[in-house]
Write a protein that holds these residues in place. Structure first.
Motif, PDB file in Angstrom:
ATOM      1  N   UNK A 294       0.818  -1.215   0.000  1.00 30.81           N
ATOM      2  CA  UNK A 294       0.000   0.000   0.000  1.00 30.81           C
ATOM      3  C   UNK A 294       0.850   1.263   0.000  1.00 30.81           C
ATOM      4  N   UNK A 295       1.888   1.280   0.810  1.00 27.52           N
ATOM      5  CA  UNK A 295       2.775   2.447   0.842  1.00 27.52           C
ATOM      6  C   UNK A 295       3.540   2.598  -0.472  1.00 27.52           C
ATOM      7  N   UNK A 296       3.947   1.475  -1.050  1.00 31.06           N
ATOM      8  CA  UNK A 296       4.761   1.503  -2.264  1.00 31.06           C
ATOM      9  C   UNK A 296       3.938   1.789  -3.519  1.00 31.06           C
ATOM     10  N   UNK A 297       2.814   1.119  -3.668  1.00 32.37           N
ATOM     11  CA  UNK A 297       2.012   1.210  -4.897  1.00 32.37           C
ATOM     12  C   UNK A 297       0.773   2.085  -4.758  1.00 32.37           C
ATOM     13  N   UNK A 298       0.433   2.427  -3.509  1.00 27.35           N
ATOM     14  CA  UNK A 298      -0.769   3.216  -3.258  1.00 27.35           C
ATOM     15  C   UNK A 298      -1.893   2.331  -2.761  1.00 27.35           C
ATOM     16  N   UNK A 299      -2.669   2.867  -1.842  1.00 30.02           N
ATOM     17  CA  UNK A 299      -3.744   2.081  -1.244  1.00 30.02           C
ATOM     18  C   UNK A 299      -4.952   1.943  -2.172  1.00 30.02           C
ATOM     19  N   UNK A 300      -4.926   2.622  -3.322  1.00 34.81           N
ATOM     20  CA  UNK A 300      -5.983   2.465  -4.323  1.00 34.81           C
ATOM     21  C   UNK A 300      -5.534   1.553  -5.471  1.00 34.81           C
ATOM     22  N   UNK A 301      -4.341   0.963  -5.346  1.00 35.24           N
ATOM     23  CA  UNK A 301      -3.790   0.144  -6.432  1.00 35.24           C
ATOM     24  C   UNK A 301      -4.370  -1.268  -6.433  1.00 35.24           C
ATOM     25  N   UNK A 302      -4.284  -1.892  -7.591  1.00 35.29           N
ATOM     26  CA  UNK A 302      -4.688  -3.287  -7.729  1.00 35.29           C
ATOM     27  C   UNK A 302      -3.805  -4.176  -6.874  1.00 35.29           C
ATOM     28  N   UNK A 303      -2.509  -3.884  -6.810  1.00 27.35           N
ATOM     29  CA  UNK A 303      -1.583  -4.689  -6.016  1.00 27.35           C
ATOM     30  C   UNK A 303      -1.967  -4.674  -4.537  1.00 27.35           C
ATOM     31  N   UNK A 304      -2.340  -3.497  -4.015  1.00 25.62           N
ATOM     32  CA  UNK A 304      -2.767  -3.435  -2.621  1.00 25.62           C
ATOM     33  C   UNK A 304      -4.051  -4.233  -2.421  1.00 25.62           C
ATOM     34  N   UNK A 305      -4.989  -4.108  -3.357  1.00 26.79           N
ATOM     35  CA  UNK A 305      -6.254  -4.839  -3.244  1.00 26.79           C
ATOM     36  C   UNK A 305      -5.993  -6.345  -3.192  1.00 26.79           C
ATOM     37  N   UNK A 306      -5.086  -6.827  -4.033  1.00 22.22           N
ATOM     38  CA  UNK A 306      -4.778  -8.261  -4.042  1.00 22.22           C
ATOM     39  C   UNK A 306      -4.153  -8.702  -2.726  1.00 22.22           C
ATOM     40  N   UNK A 307      -3.220  -7.922  -2.196  1.00 22.68           N
ATOM     41  CA  UNK A 307      -2.578  -8.326  -0.943  1.00 22.68           C
ATOM     42  C   UNK A 307      -3.544  -8.207   0.234  1.00 22.68           C
ATOM     43  N   UNK A 308      -4.441  -7.237   0.191  1.00 14.85           N
ATOM     44  CA  UNK A 308      -5.423  -7.090   1.272  1.00 14.85           C
ATOM     45  C   UNK A 308      -6.382  -8.279   1.284  1.00 14.85           C
ATOM     46  N   UNK A 309      -6.860  -8.692   0.105  1.00 15.23           N
ATOM     47  CA  UNK A 309      -7.748  -9.860   0.018  1.00 15.23           C
ATOM     48  C   UNK A 309      -7.008 -11.112   0.494  1.00 15.23           C
ATOM     49  N   UNK A 310      -5.772 -11.261   0.059  1.00 15.65           N
ATOM     50  CA  UNK A 310      -4.937 -12.383   0.481  1.00 15.65           C
ATOM     51  C   UNK A 310      -4.790 -12.388   2.009  1.00 15.65           C
ATOM     52  N   UNK A 311      -4.543 -11.230   2.607  1.00 13.08           N
ATOM     53  CA  UNK A 311      -4.386 -11.124   4.060  1.00 13.08           C
ATOM     54  C   UNK A 311      -5.673 -11.514   4.781  1.00 13.08           C
ATOM     55  N   UNK A 312      -6.793 -11.069   4.279  1.00 18.16           N
ATOM     56  CA  UNK A 312      -8.076 -11.395   4.907  1.00 18.16           C
ATOM     57  C   UNK A 312      -8.329 -12.902   4.859  1.00 18.16           C
ATOM     58  N   UNK A 313      -8.037 -13.531   3.727  1.00 14.92           N
ATOM     59  CA  UNK A 313      -8.233 -14.978   3.599  1.00 14.92           C
ATOM     60  C   UNK A 313      -7.331 -15.732   4.569  1.00 14.92           C
ATOM     61  N   UNK A 314      -6.069 -15.340   4.654  1.00 17.74           N
ATOM     62  CA  UNK A 314      -5.123 -16.001   5.556  1.00 17.74           C
ATOM     63  C   UNK A 314      -5.579 -15.860   7.009  1.00 17.74           C
TER      64      UNK A 314
END
Length: 142
Positions: free
Chosen positions: A60-80
């Motif tokens: 989120x800090x690197x790519x922005x919290x509105x980025x697709x990359x952040x969205x993917x890692x956030x979903x991944x974190x929630x699943x884990x």
């Protein structure tokens, strides 16, 4: 291949995971230092939660919290984290119950069975504290 060692986001996320694992040696139910806890799954804090939330924060800090990359890692974190506190926790409770059934059945006379690992998942508190540790590490190391 050596580029992987230059990936700051990956290295900090792994550090967050290892820090959570290290903290487990001080947080057992017995309230005593237990170095064996550094290699277990389950327990306080959740190293899985720390790992994935740190990763998500850094992306989120690197790519922005509105980025697709952040969205993917956030979903991944929630699943884990859901898996750690839900499915894996249920497996641990089943192992505890099965171990008790075996103990009751044999009244302690038969010690040939291998006990199932009961500390597999996390309580919601363990997941939350692991997640907060990951967020904290992500913020201070970004």
């Amino acid at each position: 291949m050596t580029d992987i060692f230059q990936n700051r986001i990956l290295l900090i996320s792994i550090f967050s995971c290892f820090l959570a694992q290290f903290l487990k040696i001080f947080t057992g139910k017995e309230k005593k230092f237990d170095f064996k806890r550094i290699i277990i799954s389950g327990g306080m804090p959740s190293s899985h939660s720390s790992f994935v939330t740190c990763l998500s924060m850094l992306v989120g800090f690197d790519r922005g919290f509105a980025s697709t990359e952040f969205a993917m890692t956030a979903v991944f974190a929630i699943i884990v984290m859901y898996d750690a506190s839900g499915v894996r926790r249920a497996v641990g409770k089943q192992a505890e119950l099965l171990n008790q059934i075996v103990d009751d059945f044999f009244h302690g006379k038969f010690d040939q069975h291998e006990k199932l690992k009961e500390l597999v998942g996390h309580t919601p508190k363990e997941v939350l504290l692991g997640a907060l540790l990951g967020i904290f590490i992500g913020i201070i190391m970004s």
